[in-house]
Motif scaffolding. Structure first.
Motif, PDB file in Angstrom:
ATOM      1  N   PHE A 278       0.606  -8.734  -0.114  1.00 19.84           N
ATOM      2  CA  PHE A 278       2.203  -8.481  -0.271  1.00 19.84           C
ATOM      3  C   PHE A 278       2.569  -7.299  -0.231  1.00 19.84           C
ATOM      4  CE2 PHE A 278       5.523  -8.048  -3.469  1.00 19.84           C
ATOM      5  CZ  PHE A 278       6.494  -9.304  -2.844  1.00 19.84           C
ATOM      6  N   VAL A 279       1.604  -6.309  -0.486  1.00 19.25           N
ATOM      7  CA  VAL A 279       2.202  -4.876  -0.115  1.00 19.25           C
ATOM      8  C   VAL A 279       2.795  -4.860   1.154  1.00 19.25           C
ATOM      9  CG1 VAL A 279       1.317  -2.471  -0.163  1.00 19.25           C
ATOM     10  CG2 VAL A 279       0.913  -4.054  -2.093  1.00 19.25           C
ATOM     11  N   ILE A 280       1.869  -5.061   2.226  1.00 21.94           N
ATOM     12  CA  ILE A 280       2.130  -4.747   3.538  1.00 21.94           C
ATOM     13  C   ILE A 280       3.464  -5.713   3.957  1.00 21.94           C
ATOM     14  CG2 ILE A 280       1.295  -5.240   5.976  1.00 21.94           C
ATOM     15  CD1 ILE A 280      -1.465  -5.256   4.709  1.00 21.94           C
ATOM     16  N   LEU A 281       3.700  -6.998   3.262  1.00 24.70           N
ATOM     17  CA  LEU A 281       4.663  -7.742   3.879  1.00 24.70           C
ATOM     18  C   LEU A 281       6.124  -7.196   3.390  1.00 24.70           C
ATOM     19  CD1 LEU A 281       3.397 -11.341   2.870  1.00 24.70           C
ATOM     20  CD2 LEU A 281       3.753 -10.321   5.102  1.00 24.70           C
ATOM     21  N   VAL A 282       5.994  -6.355   2.357  1.00 27.75           N
ATOM     22  CA  VAL A 282       7.372  -5.797   1.720  1.00 27.75           C
ATOM     23  C   VAL A 282       7.150  -4.414   2.039  1.00 27.75           C
ATOM     24  CG1 VAL A 282       7.563  -7.348  -0.117  1.00 27.75           C
ATOM     25  CG2 VAL A 282       6.187  -5.216  -0.547  1.00 27.75           C
ATOM     26  N   GLU A 283       6.355  -3.944   3.082  1.00 28.34           N
ATOM     27  CA  GLU A 283       6.520  -2.552   3.662  1.00 28.34           C
ATOM     28  C   GLU A 283       6.484  -1.653   2.614  1.00 28.34           C
ATOM     29  OE1 GLU A 283       9.700  -2.401   6.259  1.00 28.34           O
ATOM     30  OE2 GLU A 283       8.890  -3.898   7.697  1.00 28.34           O
ATOM     31  N   ALA A 284       5.789  -1.911   1.233  1.00 27.74           N
ATOM     32  CA  ALA A 284       5.544  -0.697   0.177  1.00 27.74           C
ATOM     33  C   ALA A 284       4.548   0.190   0.784  1.00 27.74           C
ATOM     34  CB  ALA A 284       5.275  -1.525  -0.932  1.00 27.74           C
ATOM     35  N   ASN A 285       4.481   1.217  -0.087  1.00 25.96           N
ATOM     36  CA  ASN A 285       3.413   2.309   0.408  1.00 25.96           C
ATOM     37  C   ASN A 285       1.858   1.767   0.203  1.00 25.96           C
ATOM     38  OD1 ASN A 285       1.581   4.680   0.459  1.00 25.96           O
ATOM     39  ND2 ASN A 285       3.435   5.837  -0.639  1.00 25.96           N
ATOM     40  N   TYR A 286       1.208   2.384   1.100  1.00 24.42           N
ATOM     41  CA  TYR A 286      -0.267   1.558   1.066  1.00 24.42           C
ATOM     42  C   TYR A 286      -1.069   1.839   0.058  1.00 24.42           C
ATOM     43  CZ  TYR A 286       0.437  -0.850   5.886  1.00 24.42           C
ATOM     44  OH  TYR A 286       0.991  -1.349   6.887  1.00 24.42           O
TER      45      TYR A 286
ATOM     46  N   VAL B  73       5.866  -4.333  -7.232  1.00 22.07           N
ATOM     47  CA  VAL B  73       4.855  -4.926  -6.357  1.00 22.07           C
ATOM     48  C   VAL B  73       3.675  -5.466  -6.536  1.00 22.07           C
ATOM     49  CG1 VAL B  73       3.728  -4.375  -3.828  1.00 22.07           C
ATOM     50  CG2 VAL B  73       6.231  -3.732  -4.275  1.00 22.07           C
ATOM     51  N   MET B  74       3.103  -4.441  -7.605  1.00 23.65           N
ATOM     52  CA  MET B  74       1.765  -4.828  -8.249  1.00 23.65           C
ATOM     53  C   MET B  74       1.908  -6.024  -9.169  1.00 23.65           C
ATOM     54  SD  MET B  74       0.202  -0.899  -9.144  1.00 23.65           S
ATOM     55  CE  MET B  74       1.697  -0.468 -10.030  1.00 23.65           C
TER      56      MET B  74
END
Length: 252
Positions: free
Chosen positions: A131-139, A195-196
């Protein structure tokens, strides 16, 4: 050739399995109809709700039977749904006697999962972390998101009898997701708290129930559509309550 009562038992058992594992109402009714007609029943009437199955059949020789089955446990297992679909369609070409049919249904109902608990939990957590990737959050949030999801899933799988109480597992999952996310965020392991948290509750979001509710509504099964929709809303509210409580306590 099974008797009318035995045919009814086969159809009800198959309908119970498919419904209790997340199938739509129309699919359960279609499966029941296919099985009964494969055995030569002239008239088949079924009424299925998420919590019960009502079937009446007639062989055209003044012999009719009716059965009511209560559905108490509901989960999601698409493999069992697929196998029951195959079972009902195979009967169109090869009829089975009562004992063989029940044996096959038992094998489907009580089959062991293809993947062990550890592997399925790890893969589920990995999927939620993306989901982190989907919302373009910091890796850098990938690992904490994975840990939050893993914590909530392990807790729910280990809470014993509480898993059988409606909406309690979702509240606990929200609590664990909020608590672990807050803890990691406090120690600077991850920089995006929301996000977490979302990654932690993502495996418990009632996507299948929402989809089935819409499918049932389109098909005209308004009772099932309403009950599934309300169930999905209550699950979402339970997750939100758990998260709100934990964040309210641990995040100032």
């Amino acid at each position: 050739m099974p008797t009318v009562k035995e045919i009814l038992n086969i159809a009800a058992y198959a309908g119970n399995i498919i419904l209790s594992n997340g199938a739509e109402t129309y699919r359960a009714e279609e499966t029941i109809s296919l099985i009964c007609k494969a055995y030569g029943m002239k008239s088949v009437d079924s009424f299925v709700t998420p919590t019960g199955i009502f079937i009446s059949i007639d062989n055209g020789k003044n012999t009719s039977k009716t059965i009511v089955k209560r559905v108490t446990n509901r989960t999601h297992n698409l493999t069992k749904i697929s196998k029951i679909n195959n079972f009902s369609r195979q009967l169109q070409t090869e009829l089975l006697d009562y004992q063989t049919a029940i044996k096959k249904l038992n094998q489907i109902n009580y089959r062991e999962d293809e993947y062990n608990l550890t592997l399925s939990t790890l893969l589920g957590s990995l999927g939620a972390a993306t989901f982190v990737i989907l919302v373009e959050a910091n890796y850098i949030n990938l690992i904490p998101a994975f840990l939050v999801s893993l914590s909530s899933q392990i807790t729910i799988k280990k809470i014993g009898f509480l898993r059988r109480i409606n909406f309690i597992p979702e509240i606990i999952a929200g609590l664990i997701a909020g608590f672990v996310s807050s803890l990691l965020y406090h120690f600077k392991i991850g920089d995006t708290l929301n996000v977490m948290v979302i990654s932690g509750i993502l495996p418990f979001v009632p996507g299948v129930s929402i989809t089935n509710s819409i499918r049932d509504a389109i098909n005209g099964d308004l009772i099932s559509a309403t009950s599934r929709g309300v169930e999905a809303i209550l699950i979402a509210i339970s997750l939100a309550i758990g998260v709100a409580i934990s964040l309210g306590v641990f995040v100032q």
